[in-house]
Design a protein around this motif. Sequence first.
Motif, short mmCIF file in Angstrom:
data_model
loop_
_atom_site.label_atom_id
_atom_site.label_comp_id
_atom_site.label_asym_id
_atom_site.label_seq_id
_atom_site.Cartn_x
_atom_site.Cartn_y
_atom_site.Cartn_z
N ASP A 1 -7.41 -4.15 0.80
CA ASP A 1 -7.82 -4.46 -0.69
C ASP A 1 -7.51 -3.40 -1.47
OD1 ASP A 1 -9.52 -6.82 -0.38
OD2 ASP A 1 -10.55 -5.56 1.17
N ASP A 2 -7.06 -2.34 -0.96
CA ASP A 2 -6.41 -1.10 -2.03
C ASP A 2 -5.48 -0.44 -1.44
OD1 ASP A 2 -8.03 -0.01 0.12
OD2 ASP A 2 -9.79 0.07 -1.17
N ALA B 1 -9.46 -8.44 -11.55
CA ALA B 1 -10.71 -8.08 -11.74
C ALA B 1 -11.16 -7.85 -13.37
CB ALA B 1 -11.38 -7.24 -10.82
N ARG C 1 -7.44 -4.16 -9.84
CA ARG C 1 -7.59 -3.01 -11.02
C ARG C 1 -6.23 -2.84 -11.54
NH1 ARG C 1 -12.80 -2.26 -12.34
NH2 ARG C 1 -14.15 -3.40 -11.02
N ARG D 1 -10.41 -0.14 8.18
CA ARG D 1 -11.63 0.63 7.60
C ARG D 1 -11.76 1.83 7.99
NH1 ARG D 1 -11.54 -0.49 3.95
NH2 ARG D 1 -11.94 -2.56 2.99
N ARG E 1 -17.59 -5.93 -8.79
CA ARG E 1 -17.20 -6.68 -9.85
C ARG E 1 -17.47 -8.08 -9.80
NH1 ARG E 1 -15.33 -6.74 -15.12
NH2 ARG E 1 -14.34 -8.91 -15.41
N GLN F 1 -12.22 1.96 -11.98
CA GLN F 1 -10.85 1.63 -12.04
C GLN F 1 -9.95 2.27 -10.87
OE1 GLN F 1 -9.12 -0.65 -13.79
NE2 GLN F 1 -11.04 -1.12 -15.22
N SER F 2 -10.30 3.70 -10.62
CA SER F 2 -9.60 4.01 -9.43
C SER F 2 -10.68 5.34 -8.81
CB SER F 2 -8.35 4.69 -9.76
OG SER F 2 -8.19 5.66 -10.62
N VAL F 3 -10.27 5.70 -7.72
CA VAL F 3 -11.36 6.76 -7.04
C VAL F 3 -10.19 7.62 -6.64
CG1 VAL F 3 -13.24 7.22 -5.64
CG2 VAL F 3 -12.89 4.89 -6.49
N ARG F 4 -10.47 9.06 -6.98
CA ARG F 4 -9.49 10.15 -6.42
C ARG F 4 -10.36 11.18 -5.60
NH1 ARG F 4 -6.99 12.43 -11.32
NH2 ARG F 4 -8.73 11.56 -12.56
N LEU F 5 -9.81 11.87 -4.74
CA LEU F 5 -10.53 12.91 -4.28
C LEU F 5 -9.56 14.26 -4.25
CD1 LEU F 5 -12.05 13.12 -0.64
CD2 LEU F 5 -10.24 14.65 -1.11
N GLU G 1 -6.20 12.60 -3.09
CA GLU G 1 -6.19 11.14 -2.51
C GLU G 1 -6.67 10.24 -3.60
OE1 GLU G 1 -7.44 11.34 1.58
OE2 GLU G 1 -7.59 9.32 1.61
N THR G 2 -5.71 9.32 -3.79
CA THR G 2 -6.12 8.11 -4.87
C THR G 2 -6.39 6.92 -4.12
OG1 THR G 2 -4.61 9.54 -6.44
CG2 THR G 2 -5.58 7.20 -7.20
N VAL G 3 -7.40 6.31 -4.47
CA VAL G 3 -7.72 4.95 -4.04
C VAL G 3 -7.67 3.87 -5.31
CG1 VAL G 3 -9.07 3.30 -2.73
CG2 VAL G 3 -9.16 5.78 -1.98
N VAL G 4 -6.63 3.10 -5.27
CA VAL G 4 -6.60 2.00 -6.45
C VAL G 4 -6.78 0.65 -5.83
CG1 VAL G 4 -5.29 1.14 -8.52
CG2 VAL G 4 -4.92 3.43 -7.35
N PRO G 5 -7.84 -0.05 -6.27
CA PRO G 5 -8.10 -1.54 -5.36
C PRO G 5 -7.16 -2.33 -6.44
CG PRO G 5 -10.12 -0.53 -6.47
CD PRO G 5 -9.10 0.42 -7.02
N ARG H 1 -14.97 -2.41 -5.45
CA ARG H 1 -14.39 -3.92 -5.24
C ARG H 1 -15.35 -5.09 -5.50
NH1 ARG H 1 -12.84 -6.68 -1.17
NH2 ARG H 1 -13.90 -4.96 0.22
N ARG I 1 -3.77 -0.98 2.10
CA ARG I 1 -4.87 -1.46 3.08
C ARG I 1 -5.09 -3.06 2.43
NH1 ARG I 1 -9.73 2.92 3.57
NH2 ARG I 1 -9.79 2.31 1.33
#
Lengths: 452, 176
Positions: B97-98, B174, B117, B22, A442, A389-393, B110-114, A439, B95
């Motif tokens: 797509d996210d 999605a 979702r 990118r 899916r 669902q989401s990715v975090r660093l 740092e969070t990436v949310v497509p 992405r 961006r």
Amino acid sequence: MTTPGTDGGTRAAEHVPPPPADGVTERRLHPVTPLRRAWAPVAVLVGWAVHDPDQAQRQLTRLTTTHLLIGLAVLIPAAGLYGFLTWWFTHYAVTDTELRIRTGLLFRRTAHIRLERIQAIDVTQPLLARVAGVAKLKLDVIGTGKKDELAFLGADEARALRAELLARAAGFAPETAHEVGEAPARQLLRVPPGVLAVSLLLTGATWGTLLAAVVVPTLLWLATHNLWTVLATALPLVGAAGASSAGRFVGEYDWTVAESQDGLRIDHGLLDRAHETVPPGRVQTVRIVEPLLWRRRRWVRVELDVAGSSNSVLLPVAPREIAEAVVARVLPGVSVPAAPDLSRPPRRAARCRPLWWRGYGLAVTDAVFAARYGLLRRTLALVPHAKVQSVRLAQGPWQRALRLADVRVDTGANKTVTARLRDADEAAGLLDGQAERSRTGRRDAPPDRWMA
Amino acid sequence: METGSPDDAGTAGATDAVVRAREEPVWTGLPPGLLRMRRLLLVVWLGLLALAAGLLPGLFLGPLWATLALPPLAVLGWGWAMLERNWRSWRYAERADDLLISRGVLWREETVVPYGRMQLVEVTSGPVERHFGLASVQLHTAAAATDATIPGLDPAEAERLRDRLTELGEARSAGL
């Protein structure tokens, strides 16, 4: 009623537009249901007595026989009436796209559950329900409480209803959904009782709780000589010890995993039987757990997470190769990365988490994000890219000084899988790449209506 | 192409922007309103604390005790600087797509949310925030752990972001 398991072979994905959902027939639960509610007042009394034993004892001595009889004469009809009324006012109906449950005596509640959103269906039979020939049907939907269960239905009715719900959820034409019946299941694995018993004996938690149940009350007795204190601590401890040893054995007895078109079937239980069904594409994460003492026998435990569901065990104990084969069936196209394929954190991670850093590992394949953690109890968590669902660093000050970072991957089952202590540059690349993979992942995933 | 913040997107060529997105996202910081609000709140609360810590013992126990006001004042000075550092660290990037959100100085995250979702986009604004003309945008996915909040935006920008995210979310939806 259809005969389960025999005519499922005729399933074909015909597609007929659904007719308007008029004339929905509402049904009631099994007439034995009111008895279930009769427990409530007794449970309240017992709960009060356990909560406050001194007070309860004092009250008990003051009671006379007449008081008791009057109490019973009021309580039993009241409980019976309550049970009857809740049963009378509970209806359910299956439409083309929904399961509707209408319930409530004073506060009405109507739940419309969309079938393509169902994450899992369980048919469970507690011991008494087995005697009575009834079963409980539980639906797992994201975001709802545990209220959405139909308890009780006749055992055959429950199975037929489950088959119907699954057929409709799968996208079968409404007219045929009734007759499709249960999809034939192919057994993947059955855990022998001996293996289960040995595996429990080799589990640290079993011995830990047993030890605590013996040692703590003894020490307390020596220290206080107060019977109530000792009992109050001993009872929960003994309960926990029983639950983690005998309770687990009874619950996981005769664990059978089978595969069908409707997804995964998990049957288990010695006294209480449970039959779980997880439709295809619902599994969010799989964890392969390897306790220290099992390692020599190459046994593993496999757990899974489904959104909105409390089911979590896939295999209580199984040889590694078989478990990996089962995981490959659960997550299609996924092969479990072997231990040498997991990349370890850089050596300097030892300054951040001495010793434990050796347990950490990470592998990213085309299909899954796999992270390992744990030193004694090794756990490998797998998340298919399509389920991210989401990715975090995340990076703390000490990690920043060492140029390390954690990468966290969140899934829909509210579980987060963390790749710990990766090199900072690698982590940044992972963050970017993982967003991209989740992405695109899916796109190839099967639709919610898996037979449509 | 739907890349970059509104003020930057015009300058870069469309294909250029995609390549750049990118490699290097176009970050947007927060407007200074949030910093002003947080500093004001800090000054009000710690000022009151310093006053109470200095005045009461100073009056009742002797003038030397008035130095008790110093620790709150030190915290105030430290917080003044910290708030700016923290405010500077907050930034987000849209961006193709996210959505990227980056924050934190010592504990960086740092969070990436497509977009696909996103289940729900929320714009919230409390009484104090409203007084300073601020609003927060919060993104929800099916995972509760996704903590994607952008605080202290202009209400207009918050609404633009909400509408754009909702639109993109619908286009790329999605599910689970």
